[in-house]
Design an enzyme around this catalytic site. Structure first.
Site, mmCIF file in Angstrom:
data_model
loop_
_atom_site.group_PDB
_atom_site.id
_atom_site.type_symbol
_atom_site.label_atom_id
_atom_site.label_comp_id
_atom_site.label_asym_id
_atom_site.label_seq_id
_atom_site.Cartn_x
_atom_site.Cartn_y
_atom_site.Cartn_z
ATOM 1 N N ASN A 19 0.813 -1.208 0.000
ATOM 2 C CA ASN A 19 0.000 0.000 0.000
ATOM 3 C C ASN A 19 0.849 1.260 0.000
ATOM 4 O OD1 ASN A 19 0.910 0.448 2.626
ATOM 5 N ND2 ASN A 19 -0.885 -0.522 3.551
ATOM 6 N N CYS B 234 -7.796 -2.445 -6.663
ATOM 7 C CA CYS B 234 -7.061 -2.557 -5.410
ATOM 8 C C CYS B 234 -8.070 -2.260 -4.315
ATOM 9 C CB CYS B 234 -5.838 -1.657 -5.381
ATOM 10 S SG CYS B 234 -6.119 0.035 -5.822
#
EC number: 3.1.3.95
Lengths: 619, 843
Positions: free
Chosen positions: A335, A397
């Protein structure tokens, strides 16, 4: 030369791709109309002022603590666009030390030392930059010059935190007064034109302006390409099941097989495993739009553990039990927080100097190349699905604006040679990054002094790095060169152009950026020669080739031309390109000569025919 | 079943084997038959193979003159790690792909090729069972890639074998194929063990697989069919092969090498003005003249009475020819040299500018280290040769790694480049940079470049540089060669580079035989493995890697390519060529006189490669300039040396003693003909270095960038040269019928179709799109193909080349015809002796 080129060397350094921020088009006399009169300061600085650039402060007794040549004494100028330092020459032969930093590059400004500090150069300012540099200036304690420099830097580097406005607006306003007769970079990307190039509308896909006022999804573009089987009302319902209403929308279609790449955000499954029949049906529509395959592949960019953890926050991923004919893959891309920390370590390893004996371990420990490897590997997997197996792919995502953009843009670049041209690459960035709402403002922090904001992250930089990696593995495949990519990175930060400002297309429309700022592509396309790759074969209409780069740490390298460019000892000259240009020039020269000779030969043939005609009456 | 007593190959080879058998008794004991070889006849079904695999006995390797098969067995050869296995780049991806690929057994069979594995006295050869059937189809494509006339694609020389690992099974294994992949089988235990030379290996359990690690970074994996243990007298095929390998791949004496059995006559095609072999006094004299080294003299052992005396000669280990200060008599020099290791007192190798010399020097022998008088006297003699009376001593032993360090670094690097399984590859990839740093290999490359730069800077400043190393025959060669490469553009040509290697490595006697592991002398009683290993060290590879780094930093300064360097490393393990096979010149001479060895210099590349392959040795970016013409200077020097010869004879008649031993360069040109402005200054930090992927990674298809990498750039430049050459030819002959496609693109025209007969063929031509063959859509005969279409097609066909090309694996889609055209046209310019710039000015 430390750490940026002097004015005289600016052209040379531009060739070396070390600095691309200054290509002044106006003389300083123009600037005097505005700045000189107001401040009563004479314009004796050697850099060319940009339109709209005005002096804010000037100090003639500043010391720059250069990490390579030691402290140098000189003059510091702050404008509303840049910080400029030039050392006073101590010896005639020695070139001056020049520091030229756009204020948008500045992430943080700190004071060093106090009124009672002792020691040489212990009282001053330290500037932390977003482009791998840290700068330190020392002031005299007696005259309080530090305070005004500090205040001017804060106000001009972070105008959004001080109720000011970004330089891009002043720059464009001044430019429009003088008239910009050249290229309009804002016209590079026209959504419907790009969709037509992809073959939309067709039997299976249609364009819709359902989001024209950005009411359905404020972070999505106005124009979407969606399966024909889905009505507008249906789309509204699907949007409700996706994080931030970012439902699957077409990114790219294979013109030969109709296999597609679509992008979205994660489904709002939650811990209870919620299902949505419309979302499930919608994915079936996407699959059925591709007649070549009876399966749909979902590429979830996250590590699977992260995807599972997102259920606790209402998100999650598509269960293969709930979604028929769906195969889900996790691509293990970390991330924004992990990436930010990784880049911080790269900076630590590269600036100001590198420890040669520990160089490889230091780069290993940054994990940066492993992150790049994951992105490349993910893109290659998408390419394999779409190109080799003719399967359509849905990419997401969490929110679908960071890792998703990396994957779709990169895989499209690998699949479609158009995106490897200069204009094609500009379209790719406009479409996959800007129109689909990558939050540039939050990730970069334009004009904002919250340097430790958790939303900062080098996501776009990582994409550009990945493109550079591919260009190093396929040297002939790209029309543009390294300098082009570095220029984009430089202006990602500089705030000179409006291209990367704001977070979404909706915000850009609301701010009227297309009229109030200049596009980066205007700047680039008006001087295209310096960005072209001589190895790109112009006589084959580009390499019609799907690229499959190797996603291995052995094949991925640290981009020294970008991360280590401020250290003069680390910049190596490039010999190969020079020779390539010589050969190309030689070839062109010979071609022209042959052309002339063939034309002469044709003319001589005509003359002979005339002679023959004249001769015929003799018989 | 092949028996050692007689070859089972061609009749000619068999008779040759018999002849050898009669001539040399040692050969009999060397290949004493194993108990398993006692069968009188070979039953074709002896190996208990399924019916469709019984033809394996037909898959015999092609044999050279003097070559014999010593063992054969059916085997599966495993392909190297394939891209599909880990393109995902993560462990979970691997498991996902594994499940998607079907059952493990199916995957294993897809990876493995069945055929006959044979050990000869020259090579280990694997011939796939169905190779002959497919040969016609694949031959044109394989033509693109490098082909050695002595070795097939799946063949390696015995010299190239470094480590042999056996995977044995103590119990009944579920699958032999699993063992080859290094995976533990469920039913029993498997063990990976390295075979050691000379040790009596009592291998318990069946050898299910072999892993062969080569010195050129190749890893070969073979698996053997499981035998029915109930069958009486069934032999372990793995043991058969392993035993033969241990005996033949690790010879105790050099005259057991295949080079002595291969008696094909050699006819040299090397020109006199090409590579200098430094095998004669005149060779050295020419170099002295070229460098303007007037203060030095050549000594030839054949002319030194002291060295001809058998009682005295044993004290010295000097090469046949070497260069010493002129101010010192030969006898005195030799007397002083006894204090130095290997008698390596100061040997001149090069001069730059007025009189700055590059000198190689050994350290004092341990017994003599207390008394440094000899060293001081020697250094003073060297100092006198320098006009400025300056000298800088570079002590390499303290600054550079030892040969043991180099060996360890190389072994670690190779381990990093030869993962056995995809899983191991991924594990390495996760920590690759750290592992690479720990090998120290690039650190040593960095050190060599650094001190070579220091040496070259010393010479550029007009100061003589003396390189000192323990015996001056290992790292001294590296630094000395690199320094000259940096200073002198002549050494960056192919002939110049080969001359440099001959001078620094062969003539001055780098001990190639020991360093490259061509011979494994018996260990003394009580000796340990480390002592044994210390003799081997790939110092030459370290040098080649340094040269490769220079090639990356200065891509247009070298006439040769990385392919040339990689091929050079491969040629170190080709025993047929003597260049890299001996420790000393005396050894080489003895091999000829005692064993009738046929000498073949490796530099005669036509012996191994066709013209097509040799084209890839030439760098398309290189421009030959006047200073690079060592050959012309050599030719001039040669004529002068002939005159010297006659004068020398006259001098001898008149009784002038000094002239009898040396050519006197002072009688001729005193000015150096080496250009002073063409030196290179490389970056030598680890930061600036890269891994030589063509040499180290080429056996890993997982790292092959199809359509990418350096070969594409190389071919693009060759295409430009090809276009220039064609247009130049059109201008010369004023005939514009054969212009390149790029010209018509440039002019915006279509290529005129003047050959009607060509058109039907063109229509039938298969078009390859992304490696898949498709028929081009038929077009109306009247239509003329556009140049754009032709160009696009051409580009497509070049786009599937391996990024390790001309190494790596050929695949369908590579287009030989267009490539040949590009190569032959571009080589016209590369081979011209006149400079490119001169050609340009004529236009």
């Amino acid at each position: 030369m430390d750490p940026s080129a002097s004015l005289a060397d600016k052209l040379a350094s531009k060739t070396a791709s070390s600095n691309s921020l200054d290509s002044s088009s106006k003389s300083s006399s123009l600037g005097s109309k505005h700045g000189g009169g107001e401040n009563g300061i004479l314009r004796d600085t050697p850099f060319g002022y940009l339109e709209g650039e005005e002096d804010q402060d000037q100090k003639n007794d500043v010391t720059y603590v250069c990490p390579y040549r030691g402290p140098v004494f000189g003059a510091l100028t702050i404008t509303n666009y840049r910080l400029y330092f030039r050392s006073l020459p101590l010896r005639d032969q020695e070139p001056p030390v020049v520091v030229d930093v756009p204020l948008g590059v500045i992430a943080r400004v700190e004071k060093i030392g106090g009124a009672t500090s002792r020691g040489e150069n212990s009282y001053g300012i330290e500037i932390f930059c977003k482009d791998m540099r840290n700068l330190r200036f020392a002031h005299k304690q007696q005259n309080h010059s530090r305070r005004t420099v500090f205040e001017k830097l804060q106000a001009n580097a972070f105008p959004l935190s001080y109720s000011g406005r970004l330089f891009a607006f002043a720059h464009a306003a001044a430019n429009s007064v003088n008239g910009n007769g050249g290229w309009d970079g804002w016209a590079v990307y026209e959504p419907l034109a790009e969709l037509r190039r992809l073959g939309v509308p067709n039997d299976m896909w249609r364009a819709t302006k359902l989001n024209e006022s950005y009411a359905i999804c404020d972070s999505y573009p106005a124009v979407w390409a969606v399966p024909k089987a889905a009505s507008d009302d249906f789309l509204r319902r699907v949007a409700q099941f996706r994080s931030r209403c970012r439902l699957p929308v077409l990114s790219w279609m294979n013109p030969r097989t109709q296999a597609t790449i679509t992008r979205c955000s994660q489904p709002l499954v939650g811990v209870s495993g919620k299902r949505n029949s419309d979302d499930e049906a919608y994915l079936s529509f996407i699959m059925e739009a591709n007649a070549q395959s009876d399966k749909l592949t979902i590429m979830d960019a996250r590590p699977s553990a992260n995807a599972i953890a997102n259920k606790a926050k209402g998100g999650g991923y598509e269960s293969e039990d709930a979604y028929k004919n769906v195969e889900i893959n996790f691509l293990d891309i970390h991330n924004i927080h992990v990436m930010r920390e990784s880049l911080r370590k790269v900076k630590e390893a590269c600036f100001p100097t590198t420890d040669d004996s520990k160089w490889q371990t230091a780069i290993d420990n940054t994990l940066w190349l492993k992150h790049i490897r994951c992105i490349l590997a993910g893109a290659v997997r998408i390419v394999d699905k779409v190109e080799t197996m003719s399967t359509s792919v849905v990419v997401h995502c969490s929110d679908g604006w960071d890792r998703t953009a990396q994957l779709t843009a990169l895989s499209m670049l690998l699949l479609d040679p158009h995106y490897r041209t200069v204009r094609g690459f500009e379209v790719l960035i406009e479409k996959e990054w800007l129109s689909f709402g990558h939050k540039f403002q939050q990730r970069i922090g334009h004009g904002d002094n919250k340097h430790s904001d958790a939303d900062r992250s080098p996501v776009f930089l990582q994409f550009i790095d990945s493109v550079w990696q591919v260009s190093q593995q396929f040297n002939n495949a790209f029309e543009f060169n390294e300098h082009f990519l570095i220029t984009i990175v430089d202006h990602l930060y500089s705030c000179r152009f409006g291209t990367f400002l704001c977070n979404t297309e909706a915000e850009r429309v609301a701010e009227d950026l297309k009229h109030k700022t200049t596009s980066l592509w205007t700047h680039i396309n008006s001087s295209l020669d310096q960005y072209l790759n001589p190895l790109f074969p112009s006589f084959t209409h580009g390499a019609e080739l799907v690229l499959r780069p190797i996603a291995s740490v052995r094949s991925v390298r640290l981009w020294k031309g970008l991360y280590c460019r401020w250290n003069p000892g680390l910049c190596a000259p490039q010999h190969g390109c020079q020779r390539t240009r010589e050969l190309l020039s030689k070839q062109d020269q010979l071609f022209k000569l042959v052309n002339e000779l063939r034309l002469k030969s044709n003319n001589r043939s005509n003359s002979m025919q005339t002679t023959t005609r004249l001769a015929s009456p003799m018989h | 079943m092949a028996t050692g007593g007689g070859g089972s190959g061609h009749g000619g080879a068999g008779s040759a084997g018999n002849a050898d058998h009669h001539k040399r008794n040692t050969f009999t004991s060397y290949v004493a038959p194993l108990p398993g070889d006692l069968r009188a006849t070979a039953d074709t079904n002896e190996w208990c193979l399924p019916s469709d695999l019984r033809d394996v006995h037909l898959a015999k390797p092609r044999l050279l003159h003097g070559e014999q098969i010593v063992a054969s067995a059916p085997a599966y050869m495993y392909s190297p790690i394939d891209p599909m296995d880990s393109s995902g780049g993560s462990g979970s991806t691997l498991s996902a792909i594994s499940s998607a690929s079907g059952t493990p057994a199916d995957r294993h069979h897809k990876e493995a090729t069945f055929g006959l594995l044979s050990v000869t006295n020259f090579k280990l050869a694997f011939v796939p069972l169905h190779e002959k059937r497919n040969q016609a189809i694949t031959a044109p494509l394989i033509d693109l890639y490098q082909e050695n006339t002595y070795l097939g694609r799946n063949e390696i020389t015995l010299n190239n074998i470094d480590h042999i690992y056996t995977i044995t099974e103590l119990g009944r294994a579920a699958s032999a194929l699993q063992a080859a992949r290094g995976m533990a089988s469920h039913a029993g235990m498997s063990r990976r063990k390295k075979l050691e030379p000379f040790k009596q290996q009592n291998i318990s359990g069946r050898i299910a697989a072999l892993h062969i690690v080569c010195k050129n970074f190749r890893l070969l994996k073979f698996a053997f069919q499981q035998q029915d243990s109930k069958m009486f007298g069934a032999s372990d095929q793995g043991k058969l092969i392993a035993s033969a390998l241990v005996r033949f791949a690790y010879p105790m004496r050099h005259d057991l090498s295949f080079a002595y059995a291969h008696r094909e006559p050699y006819y040299s095609t090397l020109g006199a003005s090409g590579t200098s072999m430094y095998a004669t006094k005149n060779d050295w004299a020419r170099e002295l003249i070229r460098c303007g080294a007037t203060e030095w003299q050549v000594v030839s052992c054949a002319s030194v009475q002291l060295l001809q005396n058998p009682l005295q000669a044993g004290k010295y280990t000097v090469p046949p020819h070497f260069v010493i200060p002129k101010s010192c008599s030969v006898d005195r020099f030799l007397d002083l040299s006894r204090a130095f290791c290997d008698s390596r007192a100061a040997f001149w190798v090069y001069s730059y500018g007025s009189s700055a010399a590059l000198v190689r020097l050994a350290e004092l022998q341990p017994a003599a280290q207390q008394d440094t008088k000899s060293e001081n006297v020697m250094l003073e003699l060297v100092r006198k040769c320098d006009a400025g009376r300056q000298l800088k001593l570079l002590q390499l032993t303290d600054r550079l790694p030892s040969i043991q360090d180099v060996l360890r670094a190389y072994q670690k690097l190779r381990r990093l480049c030869t993962p056995e399984t995809p899983e191991k590859f991924m594990l390495q990839d996760d920590k690759y940079l750290g592992l690479l740093e720990k090998t120290n290999w690039l650190f040593y490359v960095s050190l060599c470049l650094r001190y070579a730069s220091e040496a070259s800077a010393t010479l550029r400043s007009g100061v003589t540089c003396v390189l000192q190393e323990s015996n001056g025959r290992d790292l001294c060669c590296v630094i000395s060669s690199l320094a000259q490469l940096l200073l002198d553009p002549h050494f960056r040509t192919i002939d110049g580079f080969q001359s440099l290697v001959q001078k620094e490595w062969v003539a001055l006697e780098h001990p190639f035989q020991r360093r490259l592991g061509h011979v494994y002398p018996a260990q003394p009683a009580g000796g340990n493995a480390e002592l044994f290993d210390s003799e081997q060290s790939p110092v030459f590879l370290l040098f080649l890697d340094c040269v490769w780094q220079l090639l990356q930093q200065f891509p247009d300064e070298f006439e040769f390519t990385q392919t040339y360097l990689t091929t050079l490393w491969d040629s170190c393990f080709m025993p047929i060529f003597d260049t890299f096979q001996f420790d000393t010149q005396a050894q080489r001479l003895k091999a000829v006189t005692d064993s009738q060895l046929v000498l073949r210099p490796v530099w005669d590349w036509g012996e191994q490669f066709s013209d097509k392959d040799k084209m890839f040795f030439s760098n398309p970016l290189y421009q030959r300039q006047r200073g690079d013409l060592g050959a012309q200077a050599a030719a001039v020097a040669h004529r002068r040396s002939l005159a010297v010869g006659s004068k020398g004879a006259h001098g001898a008649a008149s009784g002038v003693t000094p002239s009898r031993n040396t050519i006197n360069p002072q009688l001729f040109a005193t000015a150096s003909s080496v250009p002073q402005d063409r030196y290179l200054q490389p970056a030598h930090r680890i930061f600036d270095l890269q891994v030589w992927d063509q040499c180290y990674y080429r056996w890993l298809p997982i790292l092959d960038i199809r359509g990418g990498g350096q070969p594409q750039v190389d071919l693009y430049h060759r295409l430009l040269l090809s276009n220039i050459a064609k247009v130049q030819r059109c201008l010369d002959y004023q005939n514009f019928d054969d212009l390149p496609d790029a010209y018509y693109e440039f002019a915006g025209e279509s290529r005129p179709n003047q050959h009607k007969d060509e058109k039907p063929d063109k229509e039938d031509e298969a078009e390859f799109v992304d490696g898949v063959e498709r028929r081009r859509k038929p077009t109306a005969k009247a239509a003329t193909p556009t140049s754009g279409l032709t160009s696009v097609t051409g580009n497509l066909q070049l786009s599937t080349l391996s990024s390790f090309f001309p190494f790596g694996n050929p695949i369908a889609g590579d287009a030989p015809l267009q490539l040949y055209d590009i190569l032959s046209s571009s080589s016209e310019l590369l081979m011209e002796t006149s400079s490119f710039l001169d050609k340009s000015s004529i236009v």
